[in-house]
Write a protein that holds these residues in place. Structure first.
Motif, PDB file in Angstrom:
ATOM      1  N   SER A  33       0.435  -1.498   0.056  1.00  0.00           N
ATOM      2  CA  SER A  33       0.022  -0.114   0.069  1.00  0.00           C
ATOM      3  C   SER A  33       1.172   1.533   0.006  1.00  0.00           C
ATOM      4  O   SER A  33       0.396   2.252   0.667  1.00  0.00           O
ATOM      5  CB  SER A  33      -0.513   0.653   1.078  1.00  0.00           C
ATOM      6  N   LEU A  34       2.328   1.064  -0.603  1.00  0.00           N
ATOM      7  CA  LEU A  34       2.871   2.595  -0.511  1.00  0.00           C
ATOM      8  C   LEU A  34       2.342   3.111  -1.152  1.00  0.00           C
ATOM      9  O   LEU A  34       1.231   3.342  -2.416  1.00  0.00           O
ATOM     10  CB  LEU A  34       4.461   2.125  -1.163  1.00  0.00           C
ATOM     11  N   ARG A  85      16.339   2.139   0.005  1.00  0.00           N
ATOM     12  CA  ARG A  85      16.856   2.111   1.734  1.00  0.00           C
ATOM     13  C   ARG A  85      16.087   1.813   2.709  1.00  0.00           C
ATOM     14  O   ARG A  85      16.271   1.351   3.380  1.00  0.00           O
ATOM     15  CB  ARG A  85      16.318   3.879   1.427  1.00  0.00           C
ATOM     16  N   LYS A  86      14.484   1.051   2.731  1.00  0.00           N
ATOM     17  CA  LYS A  86      13.706   1.011   3.451  1.00  0.00           C
ATOM     18  C   LYS A  86      14.306  -0.919   3.755  1.00  0.00           C
ATOM     19  O   LYS A  86      14.159  -1.606   2.146  1.00  0.00           O
ATOM     20  CB  LYS A  86      12.458   1.207   3.197  1.00  0.00           C
ATOM     21  N   ASP A 113       5.207   4.500   6.337  1.00  0.00           N
ATOM     22  CA  ASP A 113       6.167   4.808   7.644  1.00  0.00           C
ATOM     23  C   ASP A 113       6.463   3.702   8.270  1.00  0.00           C
ATOM     24  O   ASP A 113       7.286   3.301   9.232  1.00  0.00           O
ATOM     25  CB  ASP A 113       4.992   5.776   8.587  1.00  0.00           C
ATOM     26  N   GLY A 114       6.387   1.890   7.934  1.00  0.00           N
ATOM     27  CA  GLY A 114       6.388   0.789   8.363  1.00  0.00           C
ATOM     28  C   GLY A 114       5.358  -0.232   7.677  1.00  0.00           C
ATOM     29  O   GLY A 114       4.544  -0.327   6.682  1.00  0.00           O
ATOM     30  N   ILE A 115       4.915  -0.974   8.634  1.00  0.00           N
ATOM     31  CA  ILE A 115       4.828  -2.393   8.090  1.00  0.00           C
ATOM     32  C   ILE A 115       3.238  -2.474   8.889  1.00  0.00           C
ATOM     33  O   ILE A 115       3.734  -2.139  10.665  1.00  0.00           O
ATOM     34  CB  ILE A 115       5.040  -4.001   7.939  1.00  0.00           C
ATOM     35  N   TYR A 116       1.684  -2.341   9.253  1.00  0.00           N
ATOM     36  CA  TYR A 116       1.481  -2.877   9.720  1.00  0.00           C
ATOM     37  C   TYR A 116       0.603  -4.158  10.021  1.00  0.00           C
ATOM     38  O   TYR A 116       0.366  -5.060   8.725  1.00  0.00           O
ATOM     39  CB  TYR A 116       0.041  -1.813   8.938  1.00  0.00           C
ATOM     40  N   LYS A 129       8.724  -0.268  12.038  1.00  0.00           N
ATOM     41  CA  LYS A 129       8.814   0.580  10.687  1.00  0.00           C
ATOM     42  C   LYS A 129       9.916   0.179  10.530  1.00  0.00           C
ATOM     43  O   LYS A 129      10.978  -0.496  10.694  1.00  0.00           O
ATOM     44  CB  LYS A 129       9.520   2.127  12.570  1.00  0.00           C
ATOM     45  N   TRP A 130       9.811   1.200   9.788  1.00  0.00           N
ATOM     46  CA  TRP A 130      11.340   0.604   8.223  1.00  0.00           C
ATOM     47  C   TRP A 130      12.462   1.284   9.225  1.00  0.00           C
ATOM     48  O   TRP A 130      12.833   1.747   9.805  1.00  0.00           O
ATOM     49  CB  TRP A 130      11.050   1.568   7.024  1.00  0.00           C
TER      50      TRP A 130
END
Length: 130
Positions: A33-34, A85-86, A113-116, A129-130
């Motif tokens: 979902s980026l 980078r992530k 902002d990260g993985i939910y 978080k990344w």
């Protein structure tokens, strides 16, 4: 014979209380979902055995269903990368051993902002978080 009857009764009771079908496969879903058109790479191992490597474009999802193995604890560890980078390593699944490991559902969603994470009943929450 008495012990077998108790065991079968206990299994039926556990299935009824767990609200799952007997020996239903576990389900893990990954979603990209980026915001921008960024691709993610997901590499997962179940109990230290590679099970899949997949690339997901924005808006795509990947579903994986499996039965637990007869080991002390079933664990699925995954590396998720959004180049360049992530990167984050997650514990995508953890469950009991063998016959008692069935019917669990985990949803993972890669966002800016990260993985939910959610089991599907509640709103997703930021887990890594990344």
């Amino acid at each position: 014979m008495n012990h077998l009857s108790y065991f079968l009764f206990l299994m039926v009771l556990c299935v009824g209380l767990g609200n799952a079908f007997l020996f239903e496969k576990n389900f893990v879903q990954f979603q990209n979902s980026l915001i921008l058109d960024k691709q993610i790479l997901i590499f997962c191992k179940l109990n230290d055995h590679q099970i899949f490597l997949v690339f997901l474009n924005r808006g795509e999802a990947y579903n994986y269903r499996f039965h637990g193995e007869f080991v002390p604890r079933n664990k699925m560890d995954c590396d998720i990368r959004e180049e360049p980078r992530k990167h984050v390593r997650i514990r995508a699944y953890e469950g009991p051993s063998g016959a008692f490991d069935y019917g669990k559902t985990n949803y993972w969603d890669a966002r800016e902002d990260g993985i939910y994470f959610t089991h599907g009943k509640d709103v997703s929450k930021l887990e890594y978080k990344w």
